[in-house]
Design an enzyme around this catalytic site. Structure first.
Site, short mmCIF file in Angstrom:
data_model
loop_
_atom_site.label_atom_id
_atom_site.label_comp_id
_atom_site.label_asym_id
_atom_site.label_seq_id
_atom_site.Cartn_x
_atom_site.Cartn_y
_atom_site.Cartn_z
N ASN A 107 0.83 -1.21 0.00
CA ASN A 107 0.00 0.00 0.00
C ASN A 107 0.86 1.26 0.00
OD1 ASN A 107 -2.45 -1.53 0.24
ND2 ASN A 107 -1.94 -1.83 2.38
N ARG A 112 7.91 6.81 -1.88
CA ARG A 112 7.82 6.61 -0.43
C ARG A 112 8.58 5.37 0.01
NH1 ARG A 112 3.82 5.71 2.91
NH2 ARG A 112 5.02 6.72 4.53
N ARG A 157 3.70 -1.01 8.94
CA ARG A 157 4.61 -2.05 8.45
C ARG A 157 5.71 -2.38 9.47
NH1 ARG A 157 3.61 2.07 5.36
NH2 ARG A 157 2.31 1.83 3.50
N LYS A 199 1.30 -11.60 -2.84
CA LYS A 199 2.08 -10.70 -3.70
C LYS A 199 3.48 -10.44 -3.14
CE LYS A 199 2.86 -6.19 -5.39
NZ LYS A 199 2.91 -4.81 -4.94
N PRO A 216 4.52 -12.49 -9.47
CA PRO A 216 3.75 -11.60 -8.59
C PRO A 216 2.52 -11.02 -9.28
CG PRO A 216 6.10 -11.10 -8.52
CD PRO A 216 5.90 -12.04 -9.66
N ASP A 218 -0.36 -8.14 -8.76
CA ASP A 218 -1.01 -7.03 -8.09
C ASP A 218 -2.23 -6.63 -8.91
OD1 ASP A 218 0.02 -5.75 -10.29
OD2 ASP A 218 1.16 -4.25 -9.17
#
Length: 262
Positions: A107, A112, A157, A199, A216, A218
């Protein structure tokens, strides 16, 4: 040597598989891997080919041209995707770094993620040069409480990072063994970490353990598969499904018109 069609720096280092390579004003990239610092550009790629460590890191011994040709022969759409970014390679990253980085990626957006990873390394890694730091070891992070990660601003996290570090240090998640375990078993073991879903597990397998059959998925990839490869799953792409995934992902992100409402 000239521009290498099978190894493009931007395609490889800015495709979302790694977060510690910074583009310089002259177009080169500087990064740290396994405690080694490198500035790489089109000019010094020939020297990188000659260096055993970096040759392995950038996966320069694998014949991507042949893999592209084999994948392209199977499907015209995949051929288009492969042709769109032929210089993309899957890095041989440090497994713990990849696991931790993709836990941070949840997320989140790439700027970032890069910022959090940079702060994590600066605060808990070891200095290896002027302004450069190693990625902090699982042992270093396992000794922390989640609150001690507040300064790197990774939010929810933090508790996942600490849990992952503790499970790796305790041997509950043996990253070395996961390189050769059955893919489904390896995925399941990674998903025993709090906050790690399919993922993040598959990203760790592909980008950190070089399991080139990992794929993976998403939101973008699910959409791409539904639109471009209806009725097909990752197994359709064989042992190099992960490389096919990179081509499909990049092609899809760069060609949104493919998904425009008819």
């Amino acid at each position: 040597m000239g521009k290498n069609v099978d190894f493009d720096l931007e395609q490889t280092l800015e495709c979302g598989q790694c977060f510690r390579w910074d583009k310089q004003p002259d177009g080169s990239y500087t990064g740290v891997a396994f405690g080694h610092i490198l500035n790489i550009s089109e000019k010094n790629i020939p020297q990188v080919y000659e260096d055993e460590f970096w040759r392995h890191y950038f996966d320069l011994s694998l014949d991507y041209a042949k893999i592209r040709a084999d994948l392209s022969a199977e499907d015209e759409t995949l051929a288009q995707a492969a042709k769109f970014a032929p210089g993309m390679r899957i890095l041989n990253q440090e497994p713990w770094e990849a696991l931790c980085s993709f836990i941070i990626s949840q997320n989140n957006n790439i700027p970032r993620i890069r910022g959090i990873v940079k702060r994590l390394c600066g605060q808990f890694g070891e200095p290896v040069g002027d302004g450069f730091f190693t990625f902090p070891s699982a042992e270093r992070l396992a000794a922390l409480r989640a609150e001690e990660l507040s300064e790197i601003r990774c939010g929810f996290r933090a508790k996942y990072i600490v849990d992952a570090a503790q499970k790796v240090v305790a041997g509950q998640v043996d990253l070395e063994k996961l390189k050769t375990a059955e893919l489904s078993d390896a995925r399941e073991q990674l998903m025993s970490i709090h906050g790690v879903g399919p993922k993040v597990a598959d990203c760790t397998l592909l980008y950190g353990l070089h399991r080139l059959e990992a794929f993976p998925m998403d939101v973008w990839m699910k959409r791409a598969m539904r639109t471009l490869f209806p009725g097909r799953g990752p197994e359709a792409f064989g042992c190099y499904a992960g490389i096919a995934q990179q081509y499909i992902f990049h092609y899809s992100r760069c060609n949104p018109a493919l998904f425009a409402e008819k």
